[in-house]
Design a protein around this motif. Sequence first.
Motif, PDB file in Angstrom:
ATOM      1  N   LYS A 185     -44.032  43.677 -33.427  1.00 34.45           N
ATOM      2  CA  LYS A 185     -45.083  43.809 -34.429  1.00 34.45           C
ATOM      3  C   LYS A 185     -46.460  44.026 -33.812  1.00 34.45           C
ATOM      4  O   LYS A 185     -47.099  45.014 -34.078  1.00 34.45           O
ATOM      5  CB  LYS A 185     -45.117  42.648 -35.407  1.00 34.45           C
ATOM      6  N   TYR A 186     -46.930  43.104 -32.996  1.00 35.26           N
ATOM      7  CA  TYR A 186     -48.272  43.232 -32.426  1.00 35.26           C
ATOM      8  C   TYR A 186     -48.201  43.859 -31.038  1.00 35.26           C
ATOM      9  O   TYR A 186     -47.275  43.603 -30.284  1.00 35.26           O
ATOM     10  CB  TYR A 186     -48.969  41.874 -32.366  1.00 35.26           C
ATOM     11  N   TYR A 187     -49.204  44.652 -30.735  1.00 38.69           N
ATOM     12  CA  TYR A 187     -49.245  45.344 -29.456  1.00 38.69           C
ATOM     13  C   TYR A 187     -50.697  45.512 -29.022  1.00 38.69           C
ATOM     14  O   TYR A 187     -51.623  45.336 -29.808  1.00 38.69           O
ATOM     15  CB  TYR A 187     -48.586  46.733 -29.571  1.00 38.69           C
ATOM     16  N   SER A 188     -50.874  45.844 -27.776  1.00 36.84           N
ATOM     17  CA  SER A 188     -52.183  46.264 -27.286  1.00 36.84           C
ATOM     18  C   SER A 188     -52.007  47.621 -26.621  1.00 36.84           C
ATOM     19  O   SER A 188     -50.896  47.993 -26.235  1.00 36.84           O
ATOM     20  CB  SER A 188     -52.772  45.251 -26.304  1.00 36.84           C
ATOM     21  N   MET A 189     -53.083  48.355 -26.531  1.00 41.10           N
ATOM     22  CA  MET A 189     -52.986  49.687 -25.944  1.00 41.10           C
ATOM     23  C   MET A 189     -53.971  49.840 -24.800  1.00 41.10           C
ATOM     24  O   MET A 189     -55.044  49.243 -24.793  1.00 41.10           O
ATOM     25  CB  MET A 189     -53.216  50.757 -26.996  1.00 41.10           C
ATOM     26  N   SER A 190     -53.554  50.638 -23.842  1.00 39.87           N
ATOM     27  CA  SER A 190     -54.391  50.981 -22.704  1.00 39.87           C
ATOM     28  C   SER A 190     -54.389  52.501 -22.607  1.00 39.87           C
ATOM     29  O   SER A 190     -53.325  53.125 -22.579  1.00 39.87           O
ATOM     30  CB  SER A 190     -53.831  50.358 -21.426  1.00 39.87           C
ATOM     31  N   VAL A 191     -55.576  53.080 -22.587  1.00 39.33           N
ATOM     32  CA  VAL A 191     -55.701  54.538 -22.581  1.00 39.33           C
ATOM     33  C   VAL A 191     -56.690  54.920 -21.488  1.00 39.33           C
ATOM     34  O   VAL A 191     -57.741  54.297 -21.344  1.00 39.33           O
ATOM     35  CB  VAL A 191     -56.197  55.046 -23.956  1.00 39.33           C
ATOM     36  N   ASP A 192     -56.330  55.943 -20.721  1.00 38.93           N
ATOM     37  CA  ASP A 192     -57.213  56.442 -19.673  1.00 38.93           C
ATOM     38  C   ASP A 192     -57.024  57.947 -19.576  1.00 38.93           C
ATOM     39  O   ASP A 192     -55.945  58.463 -19.874  1.00 38.93           O
ATOM     40  CB  ASP A 192     -56.886  55.777 -18.338  1.00 38.93           C
ATOM     41  N   SER A 193     -58.052  58.645 -19.160  1.00 36.00           N
ATOM     42  CA  SER A 193     -57.921  60.099 -19.012  1.00 36.00           C
ATOM     43  C   SER A 193     -57.858  60.459 -17.533  1.00 36.00           C
ATOM     44  O   SER A 193     -58.465  59.795 -16.693  1.00 36.00           O
ATOM     45  CB  SER A 193     -59.088  60.829 -19.681  1.00 36.00           C
ATOM     46  N   THR A 194     -57.101  61.515 -17.267  1.00 28.07           N
ATOM     47  CA  THR A 194     -56.958  62.009 -15.907  1.00 28.07           C
ATOM     48  C   THR A 194     -56.533  63.465 -15.950  1.00 28.07           C
ATOM     49  O   THR A 194     -55.814  63.860 -16.869  1.00 28.07           O
ATOM     50  CB  THR A 194     -55.920  61.164 -15.120  1.00 28.07           C
ATOM     51  N   PRO A 195     -56.962  64.273 -14.985  1.00 27.95           N
ATOM     52  CA  PRO A 195     -56.461  65.648 -14.939  1.00 27.95           C
ATOM     53  C   PRO A 195     -55.100  65.673 -14.227  1.00 27.95           C
ATOM     54  O   PRO A 195     -54.850  64.883 -13.325  1.00 27.95           O
ATOM     55  CB  PRO A 195     -57.521  66.388 -14.114  1.00 27.95           C
ATOM     56  N   ASP A 196     -54.218  66.576 -14.667  1.00 29.13           N
ATOM     57  CA  ASP A 196     -52.940  66.713 -13.971  1.00 29.13           C
ATOM     58  C   ASP A 196     -53.066  67.792 -12.892  1.00 29.13           C
ATOM     59  O   ASP A 196     -54.157  68.295 -12.622  1.00 29.13           O
ATOM     60  CB  ASP A 196     -51.803  67.008 -14.959  1.00 29.13           C
ATOM     61  N   ILE A 197     -51.964  68.163 -12.285  1.00 29.01           N
ATOM     62  CA  ILE A 197     -51.982  69.113 -11.178  1.00 29.01           C
ATOM     63  C   ILE A 197     -52.488  70.491 -11.594  1.00 29.01           C
ATOM     64  O   ILE A 197     -53.006  71.250 -10.778  1.00 29.01           O
ATOM     65  CB  ILE A 197     -50.583  69.197 -10.520  1.00 29.01           C
ATOM     66  N   THR A 198     -52.378  70.820 -12.885  1.00 26.33           N
ATOM     67  CA  THR A 198     -52.866  72.109 -13.387  1.00 26.33           C
ATOM     68  C   THR A 198     -54.307  72.002 -13.894  1.00 26.33           C
ATOM     69  O   THR A 198     -54.806  72.922 -14.515  1.00 26.33           O
ATOM     70  CB  THR A 198     -51.974  72.638 -14.528  1.00 26.33           C
ATOM     71  N   HIS A 199     -54.944  70.865 -13.647  1.00 32.57           N
ATOM     72  CA  HIS A 199     -56.322  70.590 -14.056  1.00 32.57           C
ATOM     73  C   HIS A 199     -56.477  70.499 -15.573  1.00 32.57           C
ATOM     74  O   HIS A 199     -57.555  70.727 -16.109  1.00 32.57           O
ATOM     75  CB  HIS A 199     -57.295  71.617 -13.467  1.00 32.57           C
TER      76      HIS A 199
END
Length: 165
Positions: free
Chosen positions: A54-68
Amino acid sequence: MATFDLFLADHIARNGNKGRRHASYLSSTIFDEFVEVLTAQVRSVIIEEVKEAKYYSMSVDSTPDITHTDQLTFILRYINKAGLPVERFIAFIPIEAHDTESLTSEILTALDKFGMELRNCCGQSYDNASNMAGCLSGVQARIKEMNPKASFVPCSAHSLNLVGV
């Protein structure tokens, strides 16, 4: 992959490159389809576990992949039936912009796509960038406006990285 999977190694040895009119399912397109099907199945099981918790927490981060290509890594944490904390990677989400509104929209769209209700989010964690962590207009502030129970905790790995700068 066959190096680590005896079943796959045996399949390739018996069926690979045998000639015409013999299905081996070894083309790159078939392989990609297998990976997509398996990904959908694994994600489905994870989402069901999160919904059971039922309950959750989220972690979000941005990053470029190998193709930018910029993408968000989307991770959920929850407590499983055994009472243990579990952290699961859910998806890479391609993004076009890094502004607060766009990132918030992407996160809400992902939650909706996976059938997760924002009202069950009890925590959120992002890097220390103002577009994510800003207390007045960052993603965390916008999520908190929609769900006051979604406490924000800055990502400790990103905070530790700032110590060394």
